[in-house]
Scaffold this motif. Structure first.
Motif, PDB file in Angstrom:
ATOM      1  N   ALA A  99      42.162  57.392  27.899  1.00 63.76           N
ATOM      2  CA  ALA A  99      41.619  58.572  28.014  1.00 63.76           C
ATOM      3  C   ALA A  99      40.163  58.893  27.714  1.00 63.76           C
ATOM      4  O   ALA A  99      39.443  59.760  28.058  1.00 63.76           O
ATOM      5  N   LEU A 100      39.908  58.294  26.545  1.00 59.38           N
ATOM      6  CA  LEU A 100      38.344  57.880  26.102  1.00 59.38           C
ATOM      7  C   LEU A 100      37.500  57.136  26.869  1.00 59.38           C
ATOM      8  O   LEU A 100      36.187  57.509  26.597  1.00 59.38           O
ATOM      9  N   LEU A 101      37.932  56.436  27.773  1.00 64.01           N
ATOM     10  CA  LEU A 101      36.896  55.559  28.379  1.00 64.01           C
ATOM     11  C   LEU A 101      36.348  56.230  29.462  1.00 64.01           C
ATOM     12  O   LEU A 101      37.079  57.112  30.194  1.00 64.01           O
ATOM     13  N   PRO A 102      35.134  56.060  29.940  1.00 62.09           N
ATOM     14  CA  PRO A 102      34.630  56.688  31.237  1.00 62.09           C
ATOM     15  C   PRO A 102      35.335  55.705  32.390  1.00 62.09           C
ATOM     16  O   PRO A 102      35.973  54.839  32.485  1.00 62.09           O
ATOM     17  N   GLU A 103      35.041  56.711  33.374  1.00 63.73           N
ATOM     18  CA  GLU A 103      35.782  56.481  34.738  1.00 63.73           C
ATOM     19  C   GLU A 103      35.343  55.097  35.261  1.00 63.73           C
ATOM     20  O   GLU A 103      36.130  54.395  35.839  1.00 63.73           O
ATOM     21  N   GLU A 104      34.140  54.666  35.096  1.00 60.05           N
ATOM     22  CA  GLU A 104      33.569  53.123  35.479  1.00 60.05           C
ATOM     23  C   GLU A 104      34.283  52.144  34.821  1.00 60.05           C
ATOM     24  O   GLU A 104      34.534  51.055  35.264  1.00 60.05           O
ATOM     25  N   ALA A 105      34.695  52.544  33.443  1.00 60.15           N
ATOM     26  CA  ALA A 105      35.404  51.378  32.663  1.00 60.15           C
ATOM     27  C   ALA A 105      36.821  51.011  33.325  1.00 60.15           C
ATOM     28  O   ALA A 105      37.419  50.099  33.334  1.00 60.15           O
ATOM     29  N   LEU A 106      37.350  52.050  33.822  1.00 58.90           N
ATOM     30  CA  LEU A 106      38.956  52.106  34.646  1.00 58.90           C
ATOM     31  C   LEU A 106      38.740  51.418  35.727  1.00 58.90           C
ATOM     32  O   LEU A 106      39.732  50.879  36.343  1.00 58.90           O
ATOM     33  N   GLN A 107      37.620  51.329  36.484  1.00 66.13           N
ATOM     34  CA  GLN A 107      37.584  50.651  37.787  1.00 66.13           C
ATOM     35  C   GLN A 107      37.097  49.306  37.479  1.00 66.13           C
ATOM     36  O   GLN A 107      36.607  48.737  39.038  1.00 66.13           O
ATOM     37  N   ARG A 108      36.794  48.803  36.669  1.00 64.69           N
ATOM     38  CA  ARG A 108      36.428  47.389  36.297  1.00 64.69           C
ATOM     39  C   ARG A 108      37.239  46.383  36.840  1.00 64.69           C
ATOM     40  O   ARG A 108      38.328  46.568  36.859  1.00 64.69           O
ATOM     41  N   ARG A 109      36.736  45.569  37.637  1.00 62.87           N
ATOM     42  CA  ARG A 109      37.624  44.227  37.926  1.00 62.87           C
ATOM     43  C   ARG A 109      37.611  43.435  36.866  1.00 62.87           C
ATOM     44  O   ARG A 109      36.770  43.024  36.472  1.00 62.87           O
ATOM     45  N   VAL A 110      38.842  42.736  36.506  1.00 64.71           N
ATOM     46  CA  VAL A 110      39.151  41.774  35.685  1.00 64.71           C
ATOM     47  C   VAL A 110      38.924  40.484  36.258  1.00 64.71           C
ATOM     48  O   VAL A 110      39.379  40.326  37.432  1.00 64.71           O
ATOM     49  N   PRO A 111      38.222  39.747  35.271  1.00 65.67           N
ATOM     50  CA  PRO A 111      37.771  38.202  36.150  1.00 65.67           C
ATOM     51  C   PRO A 111      39.233  37.561  36.270  1.00 65.67           C
ATOM     52  O   PRO A 111      40.180  37.767  35.439  1.00 65.67           O
ATOM     53  N   ALA A 112      39.310  36.564  37.162  1.00 66.72           N
ATOM     54  CA  ALA A 112      40.733  35.973  37.326  1.00 66.72           C
ATOM     55  C   ALA A 112      40.776  34.962  36.284  1.00 66.72           C
ATOM     56  O   ALA A 112      39.833  34.202  36.142  1.00 66.72           O
ATOM     57  N   GLN A 113      41.987  34.623  36.099  1.00 64.21           N
ATOM     58  CA  GLN A 113      42.102  33.611  35.056  1.00 64.21           C
ATOM     59  C   GLN A 113      42.244  32.438  35.813  1.00 64.21           C
ATOM     60  O   GLN A 113      43.221  32.161  36.860  1.00 64.21           O
ATOM     61  N   PRO A 114      41.796  31.167  35.275  1.00 66.59           N
ATOM     62  CA  PRO A 114      41.808  29.958  35.971  1.00 66.59           C
ATOM     63  C   PRO A 114      43.102  29.489  35.697  1.00 66.59           C
ATOM     64  O   PRO A 114      43.689  29.632  34.631  1.00 66.59           O
TER      65      PRO A 114
END
Length: 181
Positions: free
Chosen positions: A164-179
């Motif tokens: 709830a504290l994070l900005p919207e763009e932080a919630l839209q971030r793509r997480v890098p794929a794990q090798p």
């Protein structure tokens, strides 16, 4: 006799600080105490420089089982959200360097800002007497949440509060794929 007189004069000149005052924890709406220590790479930790981010300051020790479970969860959140929006500062509370380094070796994949408070200076400033103990600092630099102790319910509540504290763009971030392993 003179020694006792000098000691009495010195003590009368020094303002009295009660133990309860020294251990008062900062609360919601307070400016957090400074962290006047360096991280494991030797960089100073400066809360003022982190304004604009959500900051989690958590205190832990190697002997604290709940702390050892909490650190990977915080590391996962740090990875998902990214350092541009979230900074997790994990402060080790008053332990020998060998114990501190042992936890770091066991958690070498965690991308947290680890700090070793061997003398307990910062720990005492935050009034920490029980572990784990967490302070969440909002983007404005003020404390917005505090948590003491550990339970699965607290972790779920903390996760919702943090999101709830994070900005919207932080919630839209793509997480890098794990090798693959």
């Amino acid at each position: 006799m003179i020694r006792n007189l000098l000691l009495a004069m010195f003590l009368a000149a020094v303002p009295h600080v009660h133990a309860a005052d020294a251990l008062r924890q900062p609360g919601v709406g307070d400016v957090p105490p400074p962290i006047t220590l360096k991280d494991r790479e030797g960089n100073p930790v400066d809360l003022d420089a982190l304004k604009g981010k959500v900051v989690v300051v958590t205190f832990w020790a190697s002997w604290c089982g709940p702390c050892r479970r909490e650190l990977p969860m915080l590391g996962h959140m740090q990875k998902i959200v990214g350092r541009e929006h979230l900074e997790v500062i994990a402060i080790n509370m008053k332990e020998p360097r060998s114990d501190y380094l042992g936890v770091l070796r066991a958690n070498k994949d965690l991308d947290l800002t680890f700090v070793h408070d061997v003398r307990g200076v910062v720990t005492d400033r935050y009034g920490v007497t029980a572990l784990p103990n967490m302070f969440v600092i909002g983007q404005d630099g003020l404390i917005v949440r505090t948590h003491r102790g550990y339970s699965e319910a607290v972790l779920e509540s903390f996760s919702r509060e943090l999101l709830a504290l994070l900005p919207e763009e932080a919630l839209q971030r793509r997480v890098p794929a794990q090798p693959p392993p």
